[in-house]
Design an enzyme around this catalytic site. Sequence first.
Site, PDB file in Angstrom:
ATOM      1  N   ASN A  12      42.331  43.944  44.545  1.00 55.07           N
ATOM      2  CA  ASN A  12      42.101  42.915  45.564  1.00 55.07           C
ATOM      3  C   ASN A  12      43.045  41.742  45.277  1.00 55.07           C
ATOM      4  O   ASN A  12      42.836  41.000  44.323  1.00 55.07           O
ATOM      5  CB  ASN A  12      40.621  42.489  45.468  1.00 55.07           C
ATOM      6  CG  ASN A  12      40.284  41.301  46.340  1.00 55.07           C
ATOM      7  OD1 ASN A  12      41.084  40.870  47.168  1.00 55.07           O
ATOM      8  ND2 ASN A  12      39.082  40.752  46.155  1.00 55.07           N
ATOM      9  N   TRP A  13      44.068  41.597  46.114  1.00 50.78           N
ATOM     10  CA  TRP A  13      45.079  40.552  45.855  1.00 50.78           C
ATOM     11  C   TRP A  13      44.578  39.165  46.250  1.00 50.78           C
ATOM     12  O   TRP A  13      45.264  38.165  46.036  1.00 50.78           O
ATOM     13  CB  TRP A  13      46.373  40.862  46.613  1.00 50.78           C
ATOM     14  CG  TRP A  13      47.080  42.106  46.143  1.00 50.78           C
ATOM     15  CD1 TRP A  13      46.693  42.933  45.104  1.00 50.78           C
ATOM     16  CD2 TRP A  13      48.289  42.683  46.679  1.00 50.78           C
ATOM     17  NE1 TRP A  13      47.588  43.972  44.978  1.00 50.78           N
ATOM     18  CE2 TRP A  13      48.579  43.850  45.930  1.00 50.78           C
ATOM     19  CE3 TRP A  13      49.154  42.332  47.714  1.00 50.78           C
ATOM     20  CZ2 TRP A  13      49.690  44.655  46.189  1.00 50.78           C
ATOM     21  CZ3 TRP A  13      50.260  43.129  47.976  1.00 50.78           C
ATOM     22  CH2 TRP A  13      50.527  44.277  47.212  1.00 50.78           C
ATOM     23  N   LYS A  14      43.426  39.092  46.890  1.00 48.43           N
ATOM     24  CA  LYS A  14      42.859  37.806  47.330  1.00 48.43           C
ATOM     25  C   LYS A  14      43.915  37.000  48.094  1.00 48.43           C
ATOM     26  O   LYS A  14      44.707  37.587  48.829  1.00 48.43           O
ATOM     27  CB  LYS A  14      42.279  37.044  46.133  1.00 48.43           C
ATOM     28  CG  LYS A  14      41.242  37.890  45.381  1.00 48.43           C
ATOM     29  CD  LYS A  14      40.404  37.110  44.420  1.00 48.43           C
ATOM     30  CE  LYS A  14      39.392  38.046  43.764  1.00 48.43           C
ATOM     31  NZ  LYS A  14      38.544  37.370  42.808  1.00 48.43           N
ATOM     32  N   HIS A  98      32.152  40.248  49.743  1.00 48.55           N
ATOM     33  CA  HIS A  98      32.638  39.753  48.440  1.00 48.55           C
ATOM     34  C   HIS A  98      31.917  38.439  48.115  1.00 48.55           C
ATOM     35  O   HIS A  98      31.665  37.626  49.010  1.00 48.55           O
ATOM     36  CB  HIS A  98      34.154  39.547  48.492  1.00 48.55           C
ATOM     37  CG  HIS A  98      34.725  39.311  47.130  1.00 48.55           C
ATOM     38  ND1 HIS A  98      34.631  38.095  46.502  1.00 48.55           N
ATOM     39  CD2 HIS A  98      35.349  40.141  46.263  1.00 48.55           C
ATOM     40  CE1 HIS A  98      35.192  38.188  45.298  1.00 48.55           C
ATOM     41  NE2 HIS A  98      35.634  39.425  45.133  1.00 48.55           N
ATOM     42  N   GLU A 100      32.923  35.754  46.885  1.00 51.84           N
ATOM     43  CA  GLU A 100      33.625  34.527  47.280  1.00 51.84           C
ATOM     44  C   GLU A 100      33.320  34.190  48.735  1.00 51.84           C
ATOM     45  O   GLU A 100      33.281  33.023  49.119  1.00 51.84           O
ATOM     46  CB  GLU A 100      35.140  34.684  47.025  1.00 51.84           C
ATOM     47  CG  GLU A 100      35.441  34.546  45.535  1.00 51.84           C
ATOM     48  CD  GLU A 100      36.670  35.283  45.048  1.00 51.84           C
ATOM     49  OE1 GLU A 100      37.470  35.764  45.867  1.00 51.84           O
ATOM     50  OE2 GLU A 100      36.821  35.386  43.813  1.00 51.84           O
ATOM     51  N   GLU A 169      29.612  43.415  41.201  1.00 50.22           N
ATOM     52  CA  GLU A 169      30.445  42.329  40.691  1.00 50.22           C
ATOM     53  C   GLU A 169      29.561  41.136  40.344  1.00 50.22           C
ATOM     54  O   GLU A 169      29.272  40.301  41.222  1.00 50.22           O
ATOM     55  CB  GLU A 169      31.474  41.914  41.744  1.00 50.22           C
ATOM     56  CG  GLU A 169      32.404  43.033  42.170  1.00 50.22           C
ATOM     57  CD  GLU A 169      33.745  42.497  42.667  1.00 50.22           C
ATOM     58  OE1 GLU A 169      34.756  42.913  42.121  1.00 50.22           O
ATOM     59  OE2 GLU A 169      33.753  41.652  43.569  1.00 50.22           O
ATOM     60  N   GLY A 175      36.725  36.268  37.789  1.00 51.33           N
ATOM     61  CA  GLY A 175      37.764  35.276  37.514  1.00 51.33           C
ATOM     62  C   GLY A 175      37.444  34.358  36.357  1.00 51.33           C
ATOM     63  O   GLY A 175      38.076  33.320  36.183  1.00 51.33           O
ATOM     64  N   SER A 208      36.570  40.300  35.994  1.00 49.03           N
ATOM     65  CA  SER A 208      37.393  40.145  34.789  1.00 49.03           C
ATOM     66  C   SER A 208      37.758  41.470  34.117  1.00 49.03           C
ATOM     67  O   SER A 208      37.778  41.552  32.889  1.00 49.03           O
ATOM     68  CB  SER A 208      36.709  39.192  33.795  1.00 49.03           C
ATOM     69  OG  SER A 208      36.630  37.891  34.350  1.00 49.03           O
TER      70      SER A 208
HETATM   71  P1  PGA Z   1      38.732  39.289  38.892  1.00 47.51           P
HETATM   72  O1  PGA Z   1      38.161  39.455  40.392  1.00 47.51           O
HETATM   73  O2  PGA Z   1      39.185  40.663  38.449  1.00 47.51           O
HETATM   74  O3  PGA Z   1      39.890  38.337  39.029  1.00 47.51           O
HETATM   75  O4  PGA Z   1      37.620  38.775  38.060  1.00 47.51           O
HETATM   76  C1  PGA Z   1      37.374  40.562  40.732  1.00 47.51           C
HETATM   77  C2  PGA Z   1      36.992  40.511  42.187  1.00 47.51           C
HETATM   78  O5  PGA Z   1      36.740  39.412  42.696  1.00 47.51           O
HETATM   79  O6  PGA Z   1      36.941  41.554  42.870  1.00 47.51           O
END
Ligand code: PGA
Length: 249
Positions: A12-14, A98, A100, A169, A175, A208
């Site tokens: 996932n490149w966000k 997700h 976020e 997650e 992150g 992470s």
């Molecule tokens: P991260 O993000 O690997 O940077 O912790 C995971 C995600 O949000 O899917």
Amino acid sequence: MSTARRALVAGNWKMYKDRAAAKATALALRETLGSCEIPEVAVFPPFPFLADVSEALHGSAISLGAQDLHPGKEGAFTGEVSGWMLRSVGCRWVIVGHSERRHQLGETDEVVARKLRAALESGLDPILCVGETLQERERRDTERVIERQIESAFHGVGTSRGQVTIAYEPVWAIGTGRNATPEQASEVHKRIRDWSEDARVRVLYGGSVKPENVGALAKAPEIDGVLVGGASLEVSSFARLVAAFKSRD
Ligand code: PGA
């Protein structure tokens, strides 16, 4: 792998990379992992780069996904993108719910459920994200929260459940550099499998995941793959995650 489920490593490149970097990354991924079938490999670039990345990956074994979708097919929804549009630029996958989006953009369980149904109706394979916050874990509410997230997302989804991949997650691990241990993840994954009531459902771990910790996660039979943010941006680190799942099969 101890189950018939093929592992999936999803990047996932966000909201990272510009157009040139997205294209260059896709071409480098194609060069390094383009013929990799075990595990399955998928990338999720930002919307504006989907068509370029789709073209760069065309004919390779790496599949394409989007990070979100709108629940409708088309209409007056400024700034939104539908599943049908995503299919037309070559997406196979879409991430739904997700954390976020749930926590920073106010996406409710109800919206997530509508998005999941829209993804299935438009022929996309959804990756449904679930996970508890640190506060919820400390209150020992992990199972209750995740059961609620899954039940509500799966409401009204009948036989197409098997097409859904679930990503566990934990919000406290995303992150932050603090990942769940393989034991912590496996415990939740087992429960997720029970709640989803379909043995075909793949359960990924996310939060992470790095080349340094992926080995132990890949060894856990309950973990069917990983959803990765930070470590998916560089081809060299992403390739090391893929290699960890290749060697366990
Ligand atoms: P991260 O993000 O690997 O940077 O912790 C995971 C995600 O949000 O899917």
